[in-house]
Design an enzyme around this catalytic site. Sequence first.
Site, PDB file in Angstrom:
ATOM      1  N   GLY A  45      20.855 -23.296  32.029  1.00 54.67           N
ATOM      2  CA  GLY A  45      20.561 -24.722  32.178  1.00 54.67           C
ATOM      3  C   GLY A  45      19.085 -25.023  32.081  1.00 54.67           C
ATOM      4  O   GLY A  45      18.534 -25.759  32.901  1.00 54.67           O
ATOM      5  N   ALA A  46      18.442 -24.479  31.051  1.00 52.65           N
ATOM      6  CA  ALA A  46      16.974 -24.516  30.993  1.00 52.65           C
ATOM      7  C   ALA A  46      16.411 -25.578  30.061  1.00 52.65           C
ATOM      8  O   ALA A  46      15.211 -25.566  29.788  1.00 52.65           O
ATOM      9  CB  ALA A  46      16.450 -23.132  30.574  1.00 52.65           C
ATOM     10  N   ASN A  47      17.242 -26.497  29.566  1.00 49.89           N
ATOM     11  CA  ASN A  47      16.709 -27.484  28.626  1.00 49.89           C
ATOM     12  C   ASN A  47      16.247 -28.768  29.300  1.00 49.89           C
ATOM     13  O   ASN A  47      15.684 -29.644  28.668  1.00 49.89           O
ATOM     14  CB  ASN A  47      17.754 -27.822  27.563  1.00 49.89           C
ATOM     15  CG  ASN A  47      18.967 -28.531  28.145  1.00 49.89           C
ATOM     16  OD1 ASN A  47      19.665 -27.956  28.965  1.00 49.89           O
ATOM     17  ND2 ASN A  47      19.214 -29.766  27.735  1.00 49.89           N
ATOM     18  N   THR A  48      16.479 -28.863  30.632  1.00 49.25           N
ATOM     19  CA  THR A  48      16.078 -30.075  31.330  1.00 49.25           C
ATOM     20  C   THR A  48      15.850 -29.777  32.806  1.00 49.25           C
ATOM     21  O   THR A  48      16.236 -28.717  33.308  1.00 49.25           O
ATOM     22  CB  THR A  48      17.158 -31.184  31.180  1.00 49.25           C
ATOM     23  OG1 THR A  48      16.680 -32.411  31.726  1.00 49.25           O
ATOM     24  CG2 THR A  48      18.430 -30.788  31.893  1.00 49.25           C
ATOM     25  N   GLY A  49      15.213 -30.707  33.510  1.00 53.38           N
ATOM     26  CA  GLY A  49      15.077 -30.616  34.957  1.00 53.38           C
ATOM     27  C   GLY A  49      14.402 -29.355  35.473  1.00 53.38           C
ATOM     28  O   GLY A  49      13.421 -28.866  34.898  1.00 53.38           O
ATOM     29  N   GLY A  51      15.420 -26.279  35.512  1.00 59.90           N
ATOM     30  CA  GLY A  51      15.500 -25.135  34.609  1.00 59.90           C
ATOM     31  C   GLY A  51      14.411 -25.136  33.558  1.00 59.90           C
ATOM     32  O   GLY A  51      13.797 -24.101  33.274  1.00 59.90           O
ATOM     33  N   SER A 174      22.228 -24.896  47.377  1.00 61.68           N
ATOM     34  CA  SER A 174      21.874 -26.214  47.897  1.00 61.68           C
ATOM     35  C   SER A 174      22.084 -26.246  49.401  1.00 61.68           C
ATOM     36  O   SER A 174      22.923 -25.519  49.949  1.00 61.68           O
ATOM     37  CB  SER A 174      22.741 -27.294  47.247  1.00 61.68           C
ATOM     38  OG  SER A 174      22.598 -28.540  47.909  1.00 61.68           O
ATOM     39  N   TYR A 200      31.721 -30.102  45.399  1.00 61.43           N
ATOM     40  CA  TYR A 200      30.347 -29.638  45.175  1.00 61.43           C
ATOM     41  C   TYR A 200      29.903 -28.717  46.303  1.00 61.43           C
ATOM     42  O   TYR A 200      29.342 -27.637  46.053  1.00 61.43           O
ATOM     43  CB  TYR A 200      29.407 -30.833  45.078  1.00 61.43           C
ATOM     44  CG  TYR A 200      27.949 -30.443  44.911  1.00 61.43           C
ATOM     45  CD1 TYR A 200      27.499 -29.893  43.712  1.00 61.43           C
ATOM     46  CD2 TYR A 200      27.033 -30.616  45.948  1.00 61.43           C
ATOM     47  CE1 TYR A 200      26.165 -29.526  43.546  1.00 61.43           C
ATOM     48  CE2 TYR A 200      25.708 -30.246  45.799  1.00 61.43           C
ATOM     49  CZ  TYR A 200      25.276 -29.698  44.596  1.00 61.43           C
ATOM     50  OH  TYR A 200      23.963 -29.325  44.441  1.00 61.43           O
TER      51      TYR A 200
END
Length: 349
Positions: A45-49, A51, A174, A200
Site C-alpha cells: 500500500g505504498a502509492n499513497t498516505g 505507505g 491500530s 475493522y
Amino acid sequence: MSKYILPVSVFGTVFGSAVLLKNHVTGGRCPSKATITGKTVVITGANTGIGKETARELAKRGGRIIMGCRDVEKCETAAKEIRGKTLNPHVYACHLDLASIKSIREFAERVKKEEERVDVLINNAGVMRCPAWKTEDGFDMQFGVNHLGHFLLTNLLLEKLKESAPSRVINVSSLAHIIGNIDFEDLNWEKKKFDTKQAYCQSKLANVLFTRELAKRLQGTGVTVNAVHPGVVATELGRHTGLHQSQFSSFMLGPFFSLLVKSPELGAQPSVFLAVSEEMEGVTGRYYDVMTEKEPAAQALDDDVARRLWEVSSRLVGLQEDGRPSTSKTEGVSEPEQKLLQTPELGAA
C-alpha cells in the site's frame, strides 16, 4: 511599521507553539539518522498516505524499495515521484492486490525470484470501515486485506527474510484493536449483522495477535516482528467514516482534529523508526503506540487465541503450519471453518 511588530510576533508565537504542540501530541519525527544503503524494503500500500511517505523516507535513507500496490499506474507514478525527490533510482512499483490470494502469491514469487534479499517487510496497506464487501476469495474485506493478506504474504517471504537476517517485519495495526474481538464462529460476518466498525477492530486485533505469535515462531532466526499504531493520520483510509461523509461533523470537529491528526509524513515516522532504529535491533513481539512501547489490550495478550488465529488463518489461505502450501483444507478444521472453506467463492488457494 512598528505597529505591525506586536501582532506579527503574537501570531508567530501562537503558530509556532501550535506546531510544536502538534508535533508533541502526534509523536514527532523518527530520531534515528540511520541509513539503509544496500538493504531491500518491501512496503504494501505504498502509492499513497503513510505507505508512500514511508517509501520516500526509506528511499532517502538509501534503501532499495519495492512498492506493492493494487493500482499499478498510481504506484508507478508515486515511485517515479519518489525517485525524483530522493535521487534514489532503486524504487520500484509492483502489482499486489491483498484482496486476492492469487495476486499475493504472484507478488511473493516475483520478490523471491528477483530480489537477492528482503531486509524489511512493512505490512502497511489496509482498508477501514468499508461496506460489507468481500475479497476475491470470499473473505470479509477488512479481515481479508488487513489480516489474511498480510499473514499470507509474510509467510511466503519468511525464508527470504531469514536468509537476510537480521531483518524486520512491521505490522501497521491500530489503537482500535482495544475494542476488537476475534469471532472464530463467524470471522466473515455471514451469520450476524455486519458491523463495519467491529469488522475493522477485529482485523486490527488480528494484526497484534499475529505479531506476537509470529515473534514466538521466529525466535532464534534473526527476524524480528513488531506491531505499531501510527496515530491518527490524515489519509484516504478514513474515507468511509462518518466524519468524512458529514459536512456538519467536518465543520464542527475539523478544527479540533486538525490539532490531533498528523500529516502522512509524520504518520510514516513510527514505521520508519521500527524499520531503521538501532535501538530496535533484536526487539520483537512488541506493540508500539507511535514510537513508544505500550502493552496492548488484554485480548491481544491471549496466547491461546493467537495460536488458534494462526492455525485458522493458515487453513483459510492454504498454508500448512510451516508455511508450505496445504494439501488438505479441511483436515482438523472445525465445522464453521469447513463451511467457510467449502464456499464456491474461496476456490483453490
